[in-house]
Design a protein around this motif. Structure first.
Motif, PDB file in Angstrom:
ATOM      1  N   PHE A  44      57.930  63.954   5.301  1.00  0.00           N
ATOM      2  CA  PHE A  44      58.404  65.061   6.126  1.00  0.00           C
ATOM      3  C   PHE A  44      58.902  66.174   5.212  1.00  0.00           C
ATOM      4  O   PHE A  44      59.421  65.915   4.118  1.00  0.00           O
ATOM      5  CB  PHE A  44      59.541  64.617   7.045  1.00  0.00           C
ATOM      6  CG  PHE A  44      59.086  63.739   8.173  1.00  0.00           C
ATOM      7  CD1 PHE A  44      58.556  64.287   9.334  1.00  0.00           C
ATOM      8  CD2 PHE A  44      59.180  62.356   8.086  1.00  0.00           C
ATOM      9  CE1 PHE A  44      58.130  63.484  10.378  1.00  0.00           C
ATOM     10  CE2 PHE A  44      58.761  61.539   9.120  1.00  0.00           C
ATOM     11  CZ  PHE A  44      58.227  62.105  10.278  1.00  0.00           C
ATOM     12  N   VAL A  45      58.730  67.392   5.673  1.00  0.00           N
ATOM     13  CA  VAL A  45      59.254  68.546   4.944  1.00  0.00           C
ATOM     14  C   VAL A  45      60.184  69.309   5.878  1.00  0.00           C
ATOM     15  O   VAL A  45      60.102  69.186   7.111  1.00  0.00           O
ATOM     16  CB  VAL A  45      58.130  69.468   4.428  1.00  0.00           C
ATOM     17  CG1 VAL A  45      57.276  68.743   3.404  1.00  0.00           C
ATOM     18  CG2 VAL A  45      57.274  69.974   5.588  1.00  0.00           C
ATOM     19  N   LEU A  46      61.060  70.085   5.289  1.00  0.00           N
ATOM     20  CA  LEU A  46      61.982  70.900   6.058  1.00  0.00           C
ATOM     21  C   LEU A  46      61.308  72.211   6.449  1.00  0.00           C
ATOM     22  O   LEU A  46      60.747  72.908   5.602  1.00  0.00           O
ATOM     23  CB  LEU A  46      63.236  71.191   5.233  1.00  0.00           C
ATOM     24  CG  LEU A  46      64.282  72.104   5.879  1.00  0.00           C
ATOM     25  CD1 LEU A  46      64.902  71.414   7.086  1.00  0.00           C
ATOM     26  CD2 LEU A  46      65.345  72.507   4.860  1.00  0.00           C
ATOM     27  N   ALA A  47      61.346  72.527   7.738  1.00  0.00           N
ATOM     28  CA  ALA A  47      60.884  73.825   8.231  1.00  0.00           C
ATOM     29  C   ALA A  47      62.127  74.640   8.564  1.00  0.00           C
ATOM     30  O   ALA A  47      62.973  74.206   9.360  1.00  0.00           O
ATOM     31  CB  ALA A  47      60.013  73.652   9.469  1.00  0.00           C
ATOM     32  N   ALA A  48      62.251  75.798   7.956  1.00  0.00           N
ATOM     33  CA  ALA A  48      63.451  76.611   8.128  1.00  0.00           C
ATOM     34  C   ALA A  48      63.075  78.054   8.424  1.00  0.00           C
ATOM     35  O   ALA A  48      62.055  78.559   7.922  1.00  0.00           O
ATOM     36  CB  ALA A  48      64.313  76.550   6.868  1.00  0.00           C
ATOM     37  N   PRO A  49      63.895  78.751   9.246  1.00  0.00           N
ATOM     38  CA  PRO A  49      63.658  80.185   9.438  1.00  0.00           C
ATOM     39  C   PRO A  49      63.747  80.919   8.106  1.00  0.00           C
ATOM     40  O   PRO A  49      64.557  80.555   7.238  1.00  0.00           O
ATOM     41  CB  PRO A  49      64.788  80.608  10.390  1.00  0.00           C
ATOM     42  CG  PRO A  49      65.211  79.335  11.074  1.00  0.00           C
ATOM     43  CD  PRO A  49      65.021  78.251  10.067  1.00  0.00           C
ATOM     44  N   ALA A  50      62.942  81.926   7.929  1.00  0.00           N
ATOM     45  CA  ALA A  50      62.848  82.618   6.640  1.00  0.00           C
ATOM     46  C   ALA A  50      64.196  83.151   6.162  1.00  0.00           C
ATOM     47  O   ALA A  50      64.463  83.188   4.951  1.00  0.00           O
ATOM     48  CB  ALA A  50      61.830  83.753   6.735  1.00  0.00           C
ATOM     49  N   GLU A  51      65.086  83.543   7.085  1.00  0.00           N
ATOM     50  CA  GLU A  51      66.372  84.127   6.703  1.00  0.00           C
ATOM     51  C   GLU A  51      67.466  83.084   6.538  1.00  0.00           C
ATOM     52  O   GLU A  51      68.585  83.426   6.149  1.00  0.00           O
ATOM     53  CB  GLU A  51      66.800  85.167   7.748  1.00  0.00           C
ATOM     54  CG  GLU A  51      65.820  86.320   7.928  1.00  0.00           C
ATOM     55  CD  GLU A  51      65.565  87.063   6.628  1.00  0.00           C
ATOM     56  OE1 GLU A  51      66.525  87.247   5.850  1.00  0.00           O
ATOM     57  OE2 GLU A  51      64.403  87.452   6.382  1.00  0.00           O
ATOM     58  N   HIS A  52      67.156  81.829   6.819  1.00  0.00           N
ATOM     59  CA  HIS A  52      68.173  80.778   6.705  1.00  0.00           C
ATOM     60  C   HIS A  52      68.422  80.476   5.217  1.00  0.00           C
ATOM     61  O   HIS A  52      67.469  80.482   4.414  1.00  0.00           O
ATOM     62  CB  HIS A  52      67.712  79.505   7.420  1.00  0.00           C
ATOM     63  CG  HIS A  52      68.792  78.506   7.631  1.00  0.00           C
ATOM     64  ND1 HIS A  52      69.244  77.679   6.628  1.00  0.00           N
ATOM     65  CD2 HIS A  52      69.528  78.197   8.740  1.00  0.00           C
ATOM     66  CE1 HIS A  52      70.194  76.894   7.105  1.00  0.00           C
ATOM     67  NE2 HIS A  52      70.389  77.190   8.391  1.00  0.00           N
TER      68      HIS A  52
END
Length: 301
Positions: free
Chosen positions: A166-174
């Motif tokens: 699994f990889v972390l998906a994060a909002p670009a500004e986070h």
């Protein structure tokens, strides 16, 4: 009404217009050839040839019958060839059902390989939930299913195709989207989008169990049924998510993917399932193509 052997006798004689030459081409003598033609004319109730001591010619009925007889022989040849190709898996049809996340990488590669190696086999793709795939396998509506959890049921053969992190998906500004080495502990208290238990039980239980075991407590803001929907909400800035690495092939303008160290065994799986009595000759080559696609993506260590 008549046999294919009679049609071969007729079309050969119609082409040669000479009993001796026609008999030689058919590897027979003239009397049996004459009997076959007479029998065919009797069955049809028409005269196909006019005969004299010097010549043989087609009648009007013979000329009309020749066109249809040749078409019947051609069709019979194609039918025999089709049967032979189907028997060795070179033609026919295959139905593959799959969970949505299988189309990100594995399935497209596998289909490309299968179509290259078996161009005569028609492949149909059907997106289904795991429950629907089991029902389709039972009803023989599909030949091969690709699911996220093993199906250990009587009459079904199952194997793990691949395990992916699994990889972390994060909002670009986070902040975690900018972090070089984010850790699981950094998810504590963060808004988190979870896989719904009703739609994605394996992932839901894997992730909630991971957080419970490590003491990390994100703020669960949504529980959704598909990776695409989850990433859409990440793109909108609504929270973080853990998704299979293959999902990083999906491009959203405001989503960034980061590797995240996780305990051994916390990974996403894809499993192949098929009926153990499936006799479709094209199935083994398809399974081999899917296995090869998985090896190309995640080579054995």
């Amino acid at each position: 009404m008549f046999e294919l052997s009679q049609l071969r006798c007729f079309t050969t004689l119609a082409a040669e217009l000479n009993f001796r030459r026609a008999a030689e081409r058919l590897n027979m003598t003239q009397p049996p050839l004459s009997r076959q033609i007479q029998l065919l004319e009797h069955q049809l109730g028409v005269t196909l040839f006019t005969r004299s001591t010097r010549s043989v010619a087609l009648t009007a009925a013979g000329r009309a019958f020749f066109v249809e007889a040749q078409a019947l022989l051609d069709q019979a040849h194609r039918a025999a060839q089709s049967a032979r190709l189907a028997a060795i898996g070179e033609s026919g049809a295959l139905n593959i059902s799959f969970v949505a996340s299988a189309v990100y990488d594995v399935l497209p590669r596998a289909i490309t390989t299968a179509k290259r190696e078996r161009p005569g086999v028609d492949i149909a793709l059907l997106e289904m939930s795991t429950f629907e795939q089991v029902q389709a396998l039972r009803a023989r509506r599909v030949d091969l299913a690709i699911v996220r959890a093993p199906l250990q049921q009587p009459g079904l053969a199952s194997e793990c195709l691949l395990r992916e992190p699994f990889v972390l998906a994060a909002p670009a500004e986070h902040p975690l989207a900018q972090h070089a080495r984010p850790t699981l502990e950094m998810l504590h208290g963060q808004p988190f989008i979870l896989y719904a238990h009703t739609a994605w039980q394996p992932f839901n239980e894997l992730h909630t169990g991971l957080f419970r075991a490590t003491g990390v407590q994100p703020e669960f803001v949504q529980a959704l049924g598909s990776t695409l929907t989850i990433l859409s909400l990440v793109n909108a800035g609504m929270g973080l998510a853990l998704v299979p690495r293959s999902a990083s092939a999906i491009r959203f303008e405001q989503v960034r993917f980061r590797d995240l160290p996780l305990p051994e065994g916390v990974c996403g799986e894809l499993h192949l399932v098929w009926r153990d009595d499936n006799d479709n000759p094209a199935l083994p080559s398809l399974i081999a193509a899917v296995r090869q696609a998985a090896r190309d993506i995640y080579p054995p260590s």
